[in-house]
Design an enzyme around this catalytic site. Sequence first.
Site, PDB file in Angstrom:
ATOM      1  N   CYS A 274      -8.066   3.079   3.540  1.00  0.00           N
ATOM      2  CA  CYS A 274      -7.394   3.945   4.525  1.00  0.00           C
ATOM      3  C   CYS A 274      -6.827   5.237   3.959  1.00  0.00           C
ATOM      4  CB  CYS A 274      -6.295   3.148   5.221  1.00  0.00           C
ATOM      5  SG  CYS A 274      -6.933   1.669   5.990  1.00  0.00           S
TER       6      CYS A 274
HETATM    7  C1  UGA Z   1      -2.336   1.360   5.040  1.00  0.00           C
HETATM    8  C2  UGA Z   1      -1.047   1.586   5.843  1.00  0.00           C
HETATM    9  O1  UGA Z   1       0.077   1.104   5.109  1.00  0.00           O
HETATM   10  C3  UGA Z   1      -1.125   0.869   7.179  1.00  0.00           C
HETATM   11  O2  UGA Z   1       0.044   1.156   7.945  1.00  0.00           O
HETATM   12  C4  UGA Z   1      -2.356   1.360   7.926  1.00  0.00           C
HETATM   13  O3  UGA Z   1      -2.514   0.669   9.156  1.00  0.00           O
HETATM   14  C5  UGA Z   1      -3.600   1.111   7.082  1.00  0.00           C
HETATM   15  O4  UGA Z   1      -3.449   1.792   5.808  1.00  0.00           O
HETATM   16  C6  UGA Z   1      -4.772   1.655   7.840  1.00  0.00           C
HETATM   17  O5  UGA Z   1      -4.859   2.883   8.012  1.00  0.00           O
HETATM   18  O6  UGA Z   1      -5.553   0.855   8.390  1.00  0.00           O
HETATM   19  P1  UGA Z   1      -3.323  -0.618   3.521  1.00  0.00           P
HETATM   20  O7  UGA Z   1      -4.393   0.354   3.147  1.00  0.00           O
HETATM   21  O8  UGA Z   1      -3.697  -1.996   3.936  1.00  0.00           O
HETATM   22  O9  UGA Z   1      -2.443  -0.027   4.743  1.00  0.00           O
HETATM   23  O10 UGA Z   1      -2.387  -0.767   2.257  1.00  0.00           O
HETATM   24  P2  UGA Z   1      -0.940  -0.275   1.782  1.00  0.00           P
HETATM   25  O11 UGA Z   1      -0.067  -1.439   1.614  1.00  0.00           O
HETATM   26  O12 UGA Z   1      -0.441   0.837   2.598  1.00  0.00           O
HETATM   27  O13 UGA Z   1      -1.282   0.257   0.302  1.00  0.00           O
HETATM   28  C7  UGA Z   1      -2.176   1.347   0.108  1.00  0.00           C
HETATM   29  C8  UGA Z   1      -2.246   1.674  -1.360  1.00  0.00           C
HETATM   30  O14 UGA Z   1      -1.027   2.260  -1.800  1.00  0.00           O
HETATM   31  C9  UGA Z   1      -2.477   0.469  -2.287  1.00  0.00           C
HETATM   32  O15 UGA Z   1      -3.429   0.830  -3.265  1.00  0.00           O
HETATM   33  C10 UGA Z   1      -1.127   0.229  -2.929  1.00  0.00           C
HETATM   34  O16 UGA Z   1      -1.227  -0.334  -4.215  1.00  0.00           O
HETATM   35  C11 UGA Z   1      -0.573   1.649  -2.990  1.00  0.00           C
HETATM   36  N1  UGA Z   1       0.902   1.692  -3.018  1.00  0.00           N
HETATM   37  C12 UGA Z   1       1.625   1.254  -1.958  1.00  0.00           C
HETATM   38  C13 UGA Z   1       1.547   2.225  -4.138  1.00  0.00           C
HETATM   39  O17 UGA Z   1       0.905   2.641  -5.124  1.00  0.00           O
HETATM   40  N2  UGA Z   1       2.907   2.293  -4.134  1.00  0.00           N
HETATM   41  C14 UGA Z   1       3.651   1.870  -3.087  1.00  0.00           C
HETATM   42  O18 UGA Z   1       4.895   1.968  -3.158  1.00  0.00           O
HETATM   43  C15 UGA Z   1       3.003   1.338  -1.975  1.00  0.00           C
END
Ligand code: UGA
Length: 448
Positions: A274
């Site tokens: 995403c």
């Molecule tokens: C993300 C959004 O959080 C959702 O709200 C959205 O619905 C979704 O994309 C989408 O567009 O369908 P997701 O991709 O499942 O969800 O994962 P996240 O938990 O947001 O993490 C994304 C990335 O950011 C991961 O690689 C994670 O490791 C990284 N991340 C997250 C960080 O490096 N630091 C953080 O503090 C949080």
Amino acid sequence: MNNFTISIIGMGYVGLCTAVGFASKGNKIIAVDNDPEKVNSINKALSPFHEPHLNDSLQKAIKDGYLRCIPDLTEAILNTEITFITVGTPTKADGSINLQQIQNSAIEIGKALNKKDEYHLVVVKSTVVPGTTENFVKPLLEKHSNKHCGSDFGLCMNPEFLMEGSALYDTLHPDRIIIGENNQKSGDTLESLYTEFYSKEIPPILRTNLSTAELIKYANNAFLATKISYINTIANICEKIAETDIQTVAKAIGLDKRINPQFLRAGLGYGGSCFPKDLKALIAFSKQNNYNPTLLQSVQKVNQQQINHTIDLIETELGELSNKKIAILGLSFKPDTDDMREARSIPIINQLLKEGADVTAYDPVAISNAKSIFGDKIKYASSAIECLKNTDCCIIVTEWNELKKLTPEDYKQHMKTPILIDGRRIYDPKQFNQKITYKGIGLGRKDL
Ligand code: UGA
């Protein structure tokens, strides 16, 4: 209760979790996918991807007769009242959004609506750039149904905010619901579905026009990605200041209610299906509209640079990487998923291989997906300890809970030289520093 009958087109994360979520509260769901393997797997109550708790709920939905999956979209439209489009919107070579699957769905739905007398509501849930529902989906539906949008059928844009790893929970407990509506009746119909579905636990509902709803989804993901690149920037500054730690800084600024603690985990940056895709699409969309979104481009750049930065950290410890044995712990783009799309492990491993390193990787669930990316260019271990054996350096790429349980002794005992690069800051530096060479993203060096 007068539950709506619902069809959902496209059984990816969003589609299947939405289907199972609605079915769990007694809505009759017809799921549609054009991949026969997926259809079979869902009907056998086996989720096509790893997602905590999904298989149990899927099993119940199938057993109780609330969910079935079919390949025939027309049959699904004719037998339901509301259709959600949840097909993929991948990226084209130029970074812009590929609407092929949306187009196919809209054409088929239009043709099916032509055979139907009753009012039907079509809801776009896939992430699409502003204007897509109004200027692309609506004309296709009207053309192929030979009907008028608004009076004959309804149209909404209803973005999804679920996260992989907590997809089902997020579906059942959203912070808010965004209803972009073509007209009042369309919005009223969707709002009544959600009011019935969430009952007393209904979150705030915001009703907007179609384009605003589309932009809200991009604005949301771009903001979260910006938070991550922001904290990674501060983390890199921390590394230049003796005895500072990004985790303390993040905790402190996260206590400011205007900032909040979430998405302030510094590390290797964001991956997944995403954020990278949506950033690219929003940037391409802005440029097409003669606006250069400098901030968003920097967010992307910082994210890419975290990979080079991590390689630099390894090289500082090991020098030349040629023939060095490197252990990679965690391959998926985040914990609790086997999803490898845009996982940070991919550019890191590719760079290590380019520099001649010998890579062994371990992940609790993503090995089989990783094999289709790396093939036999790397080795795969069946446990974290096996992965560490005889290696010169280890990188934590994904913060799986089981990795958090490893001790400094585990690294010391099994590695040739216990050098650990904690790319997700899962360990206590004080505890690890005493026993092994421990480097963490955003950790100010002792010797500065
Ligand atoms: C993300 C959004 O959080 C959702 O709200 C959205 O619905 C979704 O994309 C989408 O567009 O369908 P997701 O991709 O499942 O969800 O994962 P996240 O938990 O947001 O993490 C994304 C990335 O950011 C991961 O690689 C994670 O490791 C990284 N991340 C997250 C960080 O490096 N630091 C953080 O503090 C949080």
